[in-house]
Write a protein that holds these residues in place. Sequence first.
Motif, PDB file in Angstrom:
ATOM      1  N   UNK A 104      48.934   5.236 -40.245  1.00  0.00           N
ATOM      2  CA  UNK A 104      47.605   5.670 -39.792  1.00  0.00           C
ATOM      3  C   UNK A 104      46.722   5.959 -41.000  1.00  0.00           C
ATOM      4  N   UNK A 105      45.424   5.902 -40.767  1.00  0.00           N
ATOM      5  CA  UNK A 105      44.478   6.141 -41.846  1.00  0.00           C
ATOM      6  C   UNK A 105      43.122   6.483 -41.255  1.00  0.00           C
ATOM      7  N   UNK A 106      42.208   6.879 -42.118  1.00  0.00           N
ATOM      8  CA  UNK A 106      40.843   7.184 -41.710  1.00  0.00           C
ATOM      9  C   UNK A 106      39.859   6.333 -42.494  1.00  0.00           C
ATOM     10  N   UNK A 107      38.727   6.077 -41.868  1.00  0.00           N
ATOM     11  CA  UNK A 107      37.656   5.365 -42.551  1.00  0.00           C
ATOM     12  C   UNK A 107      38.075   3.994 -43.082  1.00  0.00           C
ATOM     13  N   UNK A 108      37.749   3.742 -44.343  1.00  0.00           N
ATOM     14  CA  UNK A 108      38.024   2.446 -44.960  1.00  0.00           C
ATOM     15  C   UNK A 108      39.364   2.415 -45.692  1.00  0.00           C
ATOM     16  N   UNK A 109      40.201   3.403 -45.433  1.00  0.00           N
ATOM     17  CA  UNK A 109      41.437   3.510 -46.198  1.00  0.00           C
ATOM     18  C   UNK A 109      42.624   2.774 -45.614  1.00  0.00           C
ATOM     19  N   UNK A 110      42.388   1.642 -44.956  1.00  0.00           N
ATOM     20  CA  UNK A 110      43.476   0.961 -44.265  1.00  0.00           C
ATOM     21  C   UNK A 110      44.275  -0.014 -45.093  1.00  0.00           C
ATOM     22  N   UNK A 111      43.810  -0.388 -46.278  1.00  0.00           N
ATOM     23  CA  UNK A 111      44.498  -1.431 -47.044  1.00  0.00           C
ATOM     24  C   UNK A 111      45.907  -1.021 -47.428  1.00  0.00           C
ATOM     25  N   UNK A 112      46.070   0.168 -47.985  1.00  0.00           N
ATOM     26  CA  UNK A 112      47.396   0.612 -48.429  1.00  0.00           C
ATOM     27  C   UNK A 112      48.351   0.826 -47.256  1.00  0.00           C
ATOM     28  N   UNK A 113      47.937   1.526 -46.180  1.00  0.00           N
ATOM     29  CA  UNK A 113      48.855   1.715 -45.054  1.00  0.00           C
ATOM     30  C   UNK A 113      49.298   0.408 -44.399  1.00  0.00           C
ATOM     31  N   UNK A 114      48.370  -0.516 -44.180  1.00  0.00           N
ATOM     32  CA  UNK A 114      48.752  -1.768 -43.507  1.00  0.00           C
ATOM     33  C   UNK A 114      49.614  -2.629 -44.413  1.00  0.00           C
ATOM     34  N   UNK A 115      49.334  -2.622 -45.702  1.00  0.00           N
ATOM     35  CA  UNK A 115      50.167  -3.359 -46.648  1.00  0.00           C
ATOM     36  C   UNK A 115      51.565  -2.758 -46.710  1.00  0.00           C
ATOM     37  N   UNK A 116      51.620  -1.420 -46.732  1.00  0.00           N
ATOM     38  CA  UNK A 116      52.930  -0.751 -46.747  1.00  0.00           C
ATOM     39  C   UNK A 116      53.739  -1.120 -45.512  1.00  0.00           C
ATOM     40  N   UNK A 117      53.110  -1.070 -44.341  1.00  0.00           N
ATOM     41  CA  UNK A 117      53.831  -1.339 -43.106  1.00  0.00           C
ATOM     42  C   UNK A 117      54.351  -2.778 -43.076  1.00  0.00           C
ATOM     43  N   UNK A 118      53.516  -3.735 -43.446  1.00  0.00           N
ATOM     44  CA  UNK A 118      53.935  -5.137 -43.426  1.00  0.00           C
ATOM     45  C   UNK A 118      55.107  -5.373 -44.375  1.00  0.00           C
ATOM     46  N   UNK A 119      55.033  -4.806 -45.560  1.00  0.00           N
ATOM     47  CA  UNK A 119      56.093  -5.012 -46.549  1.00  0.00           C
ATOM     48  C   UNK A 119      57.373  -4.284 -46.149  1.00  0.00           C
ATOM     49  N   UNK A 120      57.235  -3.069 -45.653  1.00  0.00           N
ATOM     50  CA  UNK A 120      58.408  -2.300 -45.235  1.00  0.00           C
ATOM     51  C   UNK A 120      59.094  -2.972 -44.048  1.00  0.00           C
ATOM     52  N   UNK A 121      58.302  -3.475 -43.122  1.00  0.00           N
ATOM     53  CA  UNK A 121      58.854  -4.179 -41.964  1.00  0.00           C
ATOM     54  C   UNK A 121      59.640  -5.413 -42.414  1.00  0.00           C
ATOM     55  N   UNK A 122      59.102  -6.156 -43.361  1.00  0.00           N
ATOM     56  CA  UNK A 122      59.836  -7.310 -43.901  1.00  0.00           C
ATOM     57  C   UNK A 122      61.151  -6.868 -44.528  1.00  0.00           C
ATOM     58  N   UNK A 123      61.103  -5.801 -45.293  1.00  0.00           N
ATOM     59  CA  UNK A 123      62.317  -5.272 -45.932  1.00  0.00           C
ATOM     60  C   UNK A 123      63.365  -4.878 -44.903  1.00  0.00           C
ATOM     61  N   UNK A 124      62.949  -4.261 -43.818  1.00  0.00           N
ATOM     62  CA  UNK A 124      63.890  -3.778 -42.804  1.00  0.00           C
ATOM     63  C   UNK A 124      64.553  -4.901 -42.024  1.00  0.00           C
ATOM     64  N   UNK A 125      64.076  -6.121 -42.175  1.00  0.00           N
ATOM     65  CA  UNK A 125      64.686  -7.250 -41.502  1.00  0.00           C
ATOM     66  C   UNK A 125      66.155  -7.423 -41.825  1.00  0.00           C
ATOM     67  N   UNK A 181      55.894   5.494 -51.429  1.00  0.00           N
ATOM     68  CA  UNK A 181      54.858   4.551 -51.820  1.00  0.00           C
ATOM     69  C   UNK A 181      53.496   4.907 -51.226  1.00  0.00           C
ATOM     70  N   UNK A 182      52.473   4.388 -51.864  1.00  0.00           N
ATOM     71  CA  UNK A 182      51.104   4.617 -51.409  1.00  0.00           C
ATOM     72  C   UNK A 182      50.920   4.039 -50.012  1.00  0.00           C
TER      73      UNK A 182
END
Length: 486
Positions: free
Chosen positions: A387-408, A347-348
């Motif tokens: 991790x990300x650079x510049x303003x590119x944090x939306x996709x990584x942080x969204x991925x992490x939050x959703x993946x973390x929920x899934x791993x529950x 995923x992105x």
Amino acid sequence: MIPSELVYGQSSTNFTDVLVSSIKNPKFFTNTTVRPVCIVTPTNSWHVQAAVFCGRWHGVRLRVRSGGHDYEGLSYRSCQPEMFGVVDLTNLRSISVNQGESTAWVDSGATIGELYYHIAKNNSQVAFPAGECPSIGVGGHFSGGGIGMLMRKYGLSVDRIVDAKVVTANGELLDRAGMGEDLFWAIRGGGGGNFGIVLSWKIQLVRVPPQVAVFSIPKTLEEGAIELLTKWQYIGPSLPNDLTIRAKVQGQQAVFLAVYLGTCSSLVPMMDRLFPELNMTSADCRSMTWLESVALSYGSLAKTGTLEEVLLARGSSLSYYTKIKSDYVQRPIASCSWKNIFAWFKKDGAGYIMLEPHGGFMRTVSAVATPYPHRKGVLYVIQYITFWQGDGGKAPTSWLASFYDFMGNYVSQNPRQAYVNFRDLDIGQNTVGSENDVSSFQSGQVWGERYFMGNYRRLAAVKAAVDPNDYFRNEQSIPPLRQQLE
């Protein structure tokens, strides 16, 4: 009295340079970051005591920075408007080795890379169990437990700490005998910035062979990564204590990273017997000193420079934004579930996860022996890294939050456990009482029992005894269990 050249106010010419000197995450260095009113850079214990006296007199709380990773930046910034100062321990970084006792005193401002280098540069058979990134600060690392590649053999860093020197909220300088066993217990794994300012630690060094063996073996899905990870969950925690195999999952492959306290000639047949599916051969194995092994890169065990370049490097890193989370696994994840997990890495914004096995020595230590409770019954800890650079944090942080929920579905529950050194404010923050200006024990339970489980209450009782007015506090500091005073 603290010399003026060791104190930097916000109007000081070098304030910003000192503040940023050990920041590792640019998201905590912005125009809106709540910054300290001053930074004190002590060079001895008297300066630290003076900082506490001064802070108490002027009503300025202190946060403590040893200069390492600090995933949420709580040692030098606040999430809410607040007047606070920082005691930066970077100048307190001496390391004194007693070869006869096989002990060392190490200051909190040292990095674990500096510690490794100084204890082992002249003796390849001396080591210490601590983390895998040389830039980690000793003070914070020890305060949270200290996991690493030697923990299956020798335990956590805190399992080998035999004394310490701490400045309390009253400004007293105490060693183990002076502080008592309750406070000594609490500072060895109860998290940094809670009970006082730990200046230095006396550690028991451990023995390693003259040569260790390492390997890094990547496997794609087509090469059986899912089947190997499924099997690793059973094998990794039950291997001989001399062998630790981490697993890294990124993209559509798994990488198996090992350090063995022995030779390649003995490791190859051992792997053939215990984990033949990995098809490890002598061509995969490299022999080196333990000190050389800790200078290899965290994610690949590749050589990235000389011992001095890697282990003694310090400074800030504002190139990449990062966000970290953690979990503990107590039951093996089924093969079919790993297929679903790997889909997340397509995923992105996908980051990676590092799986670090427990077992071995770890299962022999009681959950209440130190504040770190994740002992018997834990297969491995997961570190989620994006991790990300510049303003590119939306996709990584969204991925992490959703993946973390899934791993529950696959990790520890009631509570869902986490590692305090992988600090994560998403799991809860303290609220401060409007009447007593003290962090609430109940608000701390939300996150505290996830880090410390049943040890949280004892930590709060120690806090009430040594810092009842909550002088040392941050968004995830231990609140005082005030009824203990009644």
